[in-house]
Design an enzyme around this catalytic site. Structure first.
Site, PDB file in Angstrom:
ATOM      1  N   PHE A   1      -3.038   0.086  -4.866  1.00 49.14           N
ATOM      2  CA  PHE A   1      -4.250   0.051  -5.676  1.00 49.14           C
ATOM      3  C   PHE A   1      -4.126   1.876  -6.217  1.00 49.14           C
ATOM      4  O   PHE A   1      -4.550   1.170  -6.998  1.00 49.14           O
ATOM      5  CB  PHE A   1      -5.425   0.322  -4.268  1.00 49.14           C
ATOM      6  CG  PHE A   1      -5.343   2.229  -4.042  1.00 49.14           C
ATOM      7  CD1 PHE A   1      -6.406   3.352  -5.058  1.00 49.14           C
ATOM      8  CD2 PHE A   1      -5.017   2.913  -2.675  1.00 49.14           C
ATOM      9  CE1 PHE A   1      -5.946   4.217  -4.441  1.00 49.14           C
ATOM     10  CE2 PHE A   1      -4.583   3.643  -2.154  1.00 49.14           C
ATOM     11  CZ  PHE A   1      -5.296   4.778  -3.698  1.00 49.14           C
TER      12      PHE A   1
ATOM     13  N   CYS B   1       1.879   8.153  -6.240  1.00 50.45           N
ATOM     14  CA  CYS B   1       3.172   8.702  -5.617  1.00 50.45           C
ATOM     15  C   CYS B   1       4.092   9.512  -6.219  1.00 50.45           C
ATOM     16  O   CYS B   1       4.728  10.136  -5.726  1.00 50.45           O
ATOM     17  CB  CYS B   1       3.404   6.708  -5.756  1.00 50.45           C
ATOM     18  SG  CYS B   1       4.366   6.740  -6.979  1.00 50.45           S
TER      19      CYS B   1
ATOM     20  N   GLU C   1       1.575  12.052   3.943  1.00 49.58           N
ATOM     21  CA  GLU C   1       1.217  11.922   3.404  1.00 49.58           C
ATOM     22  C   GLU C   1      -0.369  12.381   3.346  1.00 49.58           C
ATOM     23  O   GLU C   1      -1.209  11.237   3.416  1.00 49.58           O
ATOM     24  CB  GLU C   1       1.927  10.277   2.280  1.00 49.58           C
ATOM     25  CG  GLU C   1       1.090  10.438   0.899  1.00 49.58           C
ATOM     26  CD  GLU C   1       1.333   9.219   0.327  1.00 49.58           C
ATOM     27  OE1 GLU C   1       1.844   8.136   1.038  1.00 49.58           O
ATOM     28  OE2 GLU C   1       2.219   8.682  -1.290  1.00 49.58           O
TER      29      GLU C   1
ATOM     30  N   GLU D   1      -5.974  -5.555  -2.514  1.00 49.67           N
ATOM     31  CA  GLU D   1      -7.799  -6.093  -2.645  1.00 49.67           C
ATOM     32  C   GLU D   1      -8.582  -5.191  -2.936  1.00 49.67           C
ATOM     33  O   GLU D   1     -10.015  -5.098  -2.779  1.00 49.67           O
ATOM     34  CB  GLU D   1      -7.505  -6.389  -1.451  1.00 49.67           C
ATOM     35  CG  GLU D   1      -7.670  -5.566  -0.395  1.00 49.67           C
ATOM     36  CD  GLU D   1      -6.287  -5.585   0.315  1.00 49.67           C
ATOM     37  OE1 GLU D   1      -5.660  -5.042  -0.280  1.00 49.67           O
ATOM     38  OE2 GLU D   1      -6.374  -4.852   1.335  1.00 49.67           O
TER      39      GLU D   1
ATOM     40  N   SER E   1       2.866   1.663   0.641  1.00 48.89           N
ATOM     41  CA  SER E   1       2.520   2.853   1.467  1.00 48.89           C
ATOM     42  C   SER E   1       4.124   2.896   2.648  1.00 48.89           C
ATOM     43  O   SER E   1       4.228   1.364   2.130  1.00 48.89           O
ATOM     44  CB  SER E   1       1.799   3.109   3.116  1.00 48.89           C
ATOM     45  OG  SER E   1       1.326   2.288   3.644  1.00 48.89           O
TER      46      SER E   1
ATOM     47  N   LYS F   1       0.376 -10.944  -5.928  1.00 50.39           N
ATOM     48  CA  LYS F   1      -0.666 -10.698  -4.837  1.00 50.39           C
ATOM     49  C   LYS F   1      -1.205  -8.715  -4.884  1.00 50.39           C
ATOM     50  O   LYS F   1      -0.327  -8.194  -5.020  1.00 50.39           O
ATOM     51  CB  LYS F   1       0.326 -10.414  -3.315  1.00 50.39           C
ATOM     52  CG  LYS F   1      -1.195 -11.018  -1.934  1.00 50.39           C
ATOM     53  CD  LYS F   1      -1.872  -9.675  -2.318  1.00 50.39           C
ATOM     54  CE  LYS F   1      -1.464  -8.748  -1.299  1.00 50.39           C
ATOM     55  NZ  LYS F   1      -2.917  -7.544  -1.286  1.00 50.39           N
TER      56      LYS F   1
HETATM   57  P1  NAD Z   1      -0.856  -0.006   0.720  1.00 48.29           P
HETATM   58  O1  NAD Z   1       0.687  -0.612   1.574  1.00 48.29           O
HETATM   59  O2  NAD Z   1      -1.741   0.055   1.405  1.00 48.29           O
HETATM   60  O3  NAD Z   1      -1.170  -1.260  -0.006  1.00 48.29           O
HETATM   61  C1  NAD Z   1      -0.270  -2.116  -0.698  1.00 48.29           C
HETATM   62  C2  NAD Z   1      -0.192  -3.055  -1.053  1.00 48.29           C
HETATM   63  O4  NAD Z   1       0.542  -3.849   1.302  1.00 48.29           O
HETATM   64  C3  NAD Z   1      -1.252  -4.015  -1.597  1.00 48.29           C
HETATM   65  O5  NAD Z   1      -1.502  -4.788  -1.628  1.00 48.29           O
HETATM   66  C4  NAD Z   1      -2.070  -4.484   0.528  1.00 48.29           C
HETATM   67  O6  NAD Z   1      -2.817  -5.742   0.235  1.00 48.29           O
HETATM   68  C5  NAD Z   1      -0.929  -4.917   1.126  1.00 48.29           C
HETATM   69  N1  NAD Z   1      -1.046  -4.568   2.784  1.00 48.29           N
HETATM   70  C6  NAD Z   1      -1.786  -3.128   2.971  1.00 48.29           C
HETATM   71  N2  NAD Z   1      -1.527  -3.632   5.192  1.00 48.29           N
HETATM   72  C7  NAD Z   1      -1.013  -4.321   4.903  1.00 48.29           C
HETATM   73  C8  NAD Z   1      -0.269  -5.355   6.010  1.00 48.29           C
HETATM   74  N3  NAD Z   1      -0.829  -3.973   7.260  1.00 48.29           N
HETATM   75  N4  NAD Z   1       0.758  -6.201   6.011  1.00 48.29           N
HETATM   76  C9  NAD Z   1       1.059  -6.165   4.320  1.00 48.29           C
HETATM   77  N5  NAD Z   1       0.214  -6.033   3.845  1.00 48.29           N
HETATM   78  C10 NAD Z   1      -0.713  -4.988   3.640  1.00 48.29           C
HETATM   79  O7  NAD Z   1      -0.639   1.387  -0.183  1.00 48.29           O
HETATM   80  P2  NAD Z   1      -1.357   1.207  -0.689  1.00 48.29           P
HETATM   81  O8  NAD Z   1      -2.902   2.462  -0.143  1.00 48.29           O
HETATM   82  O9  NAD Z   1      -2.792   0.069  -1.569  1.00 48.29           O
HETATM   83  O10 NAD Z   1      -1.231   2.460  -1.986  1.00 48.29           O
HETATM   84  C11 NAD Z   1      -0.747   3.865  -1.822  1.00 48.29           C
HETATM   85  C12 NAD Z   1       0.220   3.709  -1.529  1.00 48.29           C
HETATM   86  O11 NAD Z   1       1.227   3.248  -1.832  1.00 48.29           O
HETATM   87  C13 NAD Z   1       0.360   5.695  -1.322  1.00 48.29           C
HETATM   88  O12 NAD Z   1       1.773   6.364  -0.168  1.00 48.29           O
HETATM   89  C14 NAD Z   1       1.688   5.992  -2.810  1.00 48.29           C
HETATM   90  O13 NAD Z   1       2.518   6.681  -2.523  1.00 48.29           O
HETATM   91  C15 NAD Z   1       2.719   4.884  -2.480  1.00 48.29           C
HETATM   92  N6  NAD Z   1       3.400   3.803  -4.280  1.00 48.29           N
HETATM   93  C16 NAD Z   1       4.239   4.563  -4.553  1.00 48.29           C
HETATM   94  C17 NAD Z   1       4.927   4.235  -5.289  1.00 48.29           C
HETATM   95  C18 NAD Z   1       5.962   4.194  -6.096  1.00 48.29           C
HETATM   96  O14 NAD Z   1       6.066   4.135  -6.831  1.00 48.29           O
HETATM   97  N7  NAD Z   1       6.777   4.985  -5.069  1.00 48.29           N
HETATM   98  C19 NAD Z   1       4.216   4.187  -6.458  1.00 48.29           C
HETATM   99  C20 NAD Z   1       2.726   3.839  -5.810  1.00 48.29           C
HETATM  100  C21 NAD Z   1       1.953   3.701  -4.712  1.00 48.29           C
END
Ligand code: NAD
Length: 496
Positions: free
Chosen positions: A149, A281, A381, A176, A226, A173
């Site tokens: 997000f 991040c 985090e 959401e 994450s 994808k």
């Molecule tokens: P998230 O992991 O909750 O979601 C990321 C994606 O995975 C979304 O598209 C989501 O729909 C999907 N997803 C969520 N839960 C899932 C599940 N149980 N099974 C399958 N798919 C699932 O992350 P977020 O909250 O959207 O974003 C924040 C996180 O992203 C933080 O941890 C941040 O550090 C990380 N991030 C990392 C970087 C990097 O470059 N390392 C960059 C941006 C964000």
């Protein structure tokens, strides 16, 4: 209620799964949209559109593909304010920050315009008599991106600009929680001349993600999100035979040595700790004060916090917006309680700010001092406007903290000592290092990625490693014999 649907084969396709999710304006707390959640069948339809589009797109000349990237660059540039507005309305970050995100995405499109040069192979003439060898890189086929997000425009662009320029077709994808900006990008891609089916968007949750991970026609998956989900994506995707790069979470340290300019360090800590409400991040999560400077540094950080204007992202006066959801805001705020219980000192509690009382998902800037490695506010985090300060006696202790941490995304050192900075970049265990630069996000012609639990897979994202990820190598050994030298030879091929 506005509805956000899928984008398949060059047009909007309403979802039919019967499953939807809410999208909020985080500044008001109101639900503004409903987003369709794709079923596995709907993901299959998008993959089929991408599969059908692949042969023609792959055969499209490099100059034509570069041309399309130049057009896309112009369109994103022209529409950057619209993109930023949509982004702010669903993510919450302030408009100037949203525009900055679009700019960093644009730089990746600019990199992709150089695709004819980036895909140049090697050629060795006469490796053996009348034999030449050359290498080429070819696209993989249908590839997918699953994005978080917090950068709903930039992170998808990190992926699809290179993937498409390399000749692949793409299924995105997006998160959401803020899905609309990807639909606007889809329209710009179409207008830029990307053929129907080359770029597709399916919205949804785990059902859509699992369908991507299991689909036999998807050759590679790029993920940013994450750490627990990144690990899941990597393990499941590779088990299903896909190439996977999965970038995870972070806990970024900013080390301040005793010789640093403390005003400059405090400015940097506040900018990098609270920018985008800490939902980056690469945000600084922990300031590590080395030696006797801690009291002065904490004082300088604390005095800067009350003047930061917190408010709706679309208010030009605002410097920091709300968090993405109410649940996330409350989880972030809970670290102020656990920090207190575990012995830290709350220097500033953002729950006491007026914005916390409204319907938006706001939390004021919060600062926790005397954080130690065993506390939850250090181990987790937090991903919000809660900055922690740790106090250590020596440089070695500071580097030890970073190197013992399970994450290894970004790290920064503030010092006037070139030798110390050089030693730091040599021995620190993180993928992106800043020297007097608090958020060292690499420019588009380098690659982005952390170490340890911040990245699963072998390649970093975008830049040269992105091009490598989205292509596979082929080496051709070619002989155009002169008939006068032809002969039968049953020996194993060797140079002669
Ligand atoms: P998230 O992991 O909750 O979601 C990321 C994606 O995975 C979304 O598209 C989501 O729909 C999907 N997803 C969520 N839960 C899932 C599940 N149980 N099974 C399958 N798919 C699932 O992350 P977020 O909250 O959207 O974003 C924040 C996180 O992203 C933080 O941890 C941040 O550090 C990380 N991030 C990392 C970087 C990097 O470059 N390392 C960059 C941006 C964000």
């Amino acid at each position: 209620m506005d509805r956000v649907s899928h984008w398949i084969g060059g047009k909007v396709v309403p979802g039919e799964s019967g499953r939807v999710g809410p999208v909020f304006d985080p500044a008001t707390g109101e639900q503004t949209h409903e987003v369709d959640f794709a079923s596995a069948e709907e993901v299959g339809i998008a993959v089929e559109a991408a599969r059908e589009a692949f042969p023609a797109w792959r055969a499209t000349s490099l100059s034509k593909r570069a041309d399309v990237m130049f057009s896309l660059r112009e369109l994103v540039d022209q529409h950057r304010i619209d993109l930023a507005r949509i982004l702010t309305s669903q993510h919450g970050k302030v408009l100037s920050d949203a525009a900055g995100e679009v700019q960093r995405g644009l730089e990746n499109i600019e990199f992709a315009t150089g695709i004819p040069n980036l895909l140049k192979g090697d050629f060795s003439e006469q490796v053996s008599t009348e034999v030449d060898v050359y290498s080429i890189r070819q696209p993989l086929g249908v590839v997918a991106g699953i994005t978080p997000f917090n950068f709903p425009a930039m992170v998808p662009i990190w992926m699809f600009a290179n993937a498409i320029a390399c000749g692949n077709t793409f299924v995105l994808k997006p998160s959401e929680k803020d899905p609309s900006v990807s639909m606007y990008l889809a329209e710009l891609l179409k207008e830029a001349g990307v053929p129907d089916g080359v770029f597709n968007v399916v919205h949804g949750d785990r059902v859509a993600v699992d369908a991507i991970l299991e689909h036999p026609d998807i050759k590679a998956v790029s993920f940013v999100g994450s750490t627990p989900i990144a690990r899941y994506i990597y393990e499941t995707g590779t088990r299903n035979g896909k190439r996977v790069q999965a970038l995870g979470g972070a806990k970024n340290h900013m080390i301040v040595l005793p010789d640093a300019d403390l005003d400059m360090a405090a400015d940097a800590a506040v900018s990098a700790g609270y920018g985008s409400a800490g939902e980056r991040c690469m945000a600084v999560a922990t300031v590590v004060a080395v030696g006797s400077i801690a009291d002065e540094l904490v004082g300088k950080i604390a005095e800067r916090l009350p003047v930061v204007k917190v408010g709706a992202g679309n208010d030009p006066e605002s410097e920091m917006g709300p968090l993405i959801t109410r649940e996330h805001r409350d989880r972030v705020a809970s670290y102020l309680d656990s920090g207190t219980e575990q012995g830290a000192t709350i220097v500033r509690d953002g729950r006491k700010d007026a914005v916390y009382e409204g319907d938006g998902f706001f939390l004021g800037l919060s600062l926790i001092d005397h954080v130690t490695p065993d506390m939850d506010c250090y181990r987790d985090e937090i991903f919000g406007p809660v900055l922690g300060v740790m106090r250590v006696a020596t440089y070695e202790e500071a580097v030890g903290l970073v190197n013992d941490n399970p994450y290894g995304n970004g790290v920064a050192i503030f010092t006037r000592d070139g030798g110390a900075a050089r030693r730091f970049q040599f021995e620190v265990g993180a993928g992106m290092v800043g020297v007097n630069v608090p958020i060292p996000v690499p420019v588009a012609y380098y690659s982005f990625g952390g170490w340890k639990s911040s990245l699963f897979g072998d390649s970093h994202m975008y830049g040269p490693e992105g091009v490598h990820f989205y292509t596979k190598g082929k080496v051709v050994t070619s002989r155009w014999p002169d008939p006068s030298t032809s002969q039968v030879d049953l020996g194993f091929p060797r140079t002669r």
